[in-house]
Write a protein that holds these residues in place. Structure first.
Motif, short mmCIF file in Angstrom:
data_model
loop_
_atom_site.label_atom_id
_atom_site.label_comp_id
_atom_site.label_asym_id
_atom_site.label_seq_id
_atom_site.Cartn_x
_atom_site.Cartn_y
_atom_site.Cartn_z
N LEU A 127 0.83 -1.20 0.00
CA LEU A 127 0.00 0.00 0.00
C LEU A 127 0.87 1.25 0.00
O LEU A 127 0.57 2.23 -0.71
CB LEU A 127 -0.91 0.01 1.23
CG LEU A 127 -2.05 -1.00 1.24
CD1 LEU A 127 -2.78 -0.96 2.57
CD2 LEU A 127 -3.04 -0.75 0.11
N GLN A 128 1.93 1.24 0.78
CA GLN A 128 2.81 2.40 0.83
C GLN A 128 3.47 2.65 -0.52
O GLN A 128 3.64 3.80 -0.93
CB GLN A 128 3.87 2.22 1.91
CG GLN A 128 4.69 3.49 2.12
CD GLN A 128 5.94 3.24 2.92
OE1 GLN A 128 6.58 2.21 2.81
NE2 GLN A 128 6.31 4.21 3.75
N GLU A 129 3.85 1.59 -1.21
CA GLU A 129 4.47 1.76 -2.52
C GLU A 129 3.50 2.33 -3.54
O GLU A 129 3.87 3.14 -4.40
CB GLU A 129 5.01 0.41 -3.01
CG GLU A 129 6.24 -0.06 -2.25
CD GLU A 129 6.71 -1.42 -2.71
OE1 GLU A 129 6.13 -1.94 -3.68
OE2 GLU A 129 7.64 -1.97 -2.10
N SER A 130 2.24 1.92 -3.46
CA SER A 130 1.25 2.40 -4.43
C SER A 130 0.71 3.78 -4.07
O SER A 130 0.25 4.51 -4.94
CB SER A 130 0.08 1.41 -4.54
OG SER A 130 -0.57 1.26 -3.29
N PHE A 131 0.75 4.15 -2.79
CA PHE A 131 0.30 5.48 -2.39
C PHE A 131 1.21 5.99 -1.27
O PHE A 131 0.86 5.94 -0.10
CB PHE A 131 -1.15 5.45 -1.90
CG PHE A 131 -1.84 6.79 -1.98
CD1 PHE A 131 -1.23 7.94 -1.51
CD2 PHE A 131 -3.10 6.90 -2.53
CE1 PHE A 131 -1.84 9.17 -1.58
CE2 PHE A 131 -3.74 8.13 -2.60
CZ PHE A 131 -3.11 9.26 -2.13
N PRO A 132 2.41 6.48 -1.62
CA PRO A 132 3.34 7.00 -0.61
C PRO A 132 2.90 8.37 -0.10
O PRO A 132 1.84 8.88 -0.49
CB PRO A 132 4.65 7.10 -1.41
CG PRO A 132 4.19 7.39 -2.80
CD PRO A 132 2.92 6.61 -2.99
N LYS A 133 3.73 8.97 0.72
CA LYS A 133 3.45 10.33 1.19
C LYS A 133 3.37 11.25 -0.03
O LYS A 133 4.31 11.36 -0.82
CB LYS A 133 4.57 10.80 2.12
CG LYS A 133 4.50 10.18 3.50
CD LYS A 133 3.47 10.87 4.38
CE LYS A 133 3.99 12.20 4.86
NZ LYS A 133 3.04 12.90 5.76
N THR A 134 2.24 11.90 -0.18
CA THR A 134 1.93 12.64 -1.41
C THR A 134 1.50 14.06 -1.10
O THR A 134 0.73 14.29 -0.15
CB THR A 134 0.82 11.92 -2.19
OG1 THR A 134 1.27 10.62 -2.57
CG2 THR A 134 0.42 12.70 -3.43
N GLY A 135 1.97 15.00 -1.91
CA GLY A 135 1.51 16.37 -1.81
C GLY A 135 0.82 16.79 -3.09
O GLY A 135 1.35 16.57 -4.19
#
Length: 267
Positions: A127-135
């Motif tokens: 999940l982290q790889e598909s939706f990392p910390k995003t701005g």
């Protein structure tokens, strides 16, 4: 939510009997055909009871007590949050609460339960790889909003608005509606036209002044992926002045949209 410190802790976390780490990935997605009628409730009940039956046969009373303590906390969390569930629930827990992480996510998971010497992190890492910390940085002339997100969830959102008298960018914390006061006015040139002319004449300079603030926001939030959203000229100016790399520029006006809708449209 910030997954980095959590993963750093869990990746090196080990226990020995009678202690164990409980891991749960629970699919609660109402749009999933396999979850029609709230089947997740039965899957949760069966998943928890299976461990209890096994421990009854195993006969380790200390481990049973540890499991019962975790099970009670898990059931309490689900009961307290049942009306606000989204697509999934992830829980990592130990009886002594040295580990307790419970979160409701907008991203689907495959239902799995574990009672092991260490947490099972496979799905969380995926999940982290598909939706990392995003701005997501959204522009609309003299207003710029950023959304801080991770795992399909909004962590924070703030709006910078340019004070046209001082030419300073000021932050408004939380949700802030796009400026609707630049409407038509009397005379040959409307108030909106006057503003647009002034904005176009100064846009490059004004966006240059906000870029360092946005770079700092990106650094402070550890953004691994950055999206710029807005009119082409505006996002291009921001991209030119920001030191942080921008992953994608999207020419849409979404500043006034609800944050979760922006995530759905952009990411």
């Amino acid at each position: 939510m910030d997954l980095k410190p959590l993963l750093n802790k869990l990746e090196h976390y080990r226990v020995e009997k009678p202690n164990r780490v409980f891991t749960m990935y629970l699919n609660t997605d109402p749009a999933d055909p396999d979850q029609q009628g709230g089947k997740w409730r039965l899957q949760l009940k069966n998943g928890l009871n299976n461990f209890e039956s096994y421990l009854q046969e195993d006969g380790d009373s200390d481990e049973k007590r540890n499991y019962w303590a975790v099970k009670e906390k898990v059931e309490s969390f689900i009961d307290e949050n049942e009306t606000s569930l989204k697509k999934s629930v992830i829980i990592f827990a130990t009886a002594d609460e040295d580990v307790w992480y419970a979160d409701i996510l907008q991203m689907p998971v495959k239902t799995e339960f574990y009672w092991e010497e260490e947490p099972v992190l496979g799905q969380l890492k995926e999940l982290q790889e598909s939706f990392p910390k995003t701005g997501i940085i959204l522009t609309q002339k003299n207003q710029i909003k950023y959304i801080d997100a991770e795992l399909g969830t909004v962590n924070d959102t703030n709006v910078y608005e340019l004070d046209l008298d001082t030419e300073d960018w000021r932050m408004h914390q939380g949700t802030h509606k796009a400026d609707s006061n630049l409407g038509t006015g009397g005379g040959k040139t409307s108030k909106k036209d006057e503003f647009n002319e002034r904005f176009e004449a100064n846009r490059y300079r004004w966006y240059k002044s906000i870029a360092p603030k946005l770079d700092k926001v990106a650094k402070d939030n550890d953004w691994e992926r950055i999206y710029l959203v807005g009119e082409s000229d505006e996002v291009n100016d921001l991209d030119e002045h920001m030191n942080k790399d921008v992953d994608e520029k999207i020419n849409k006006n979404l500043l006034a949209e609800e944050e979760m809708k922006v995530l759905d449209k952009v990411v």
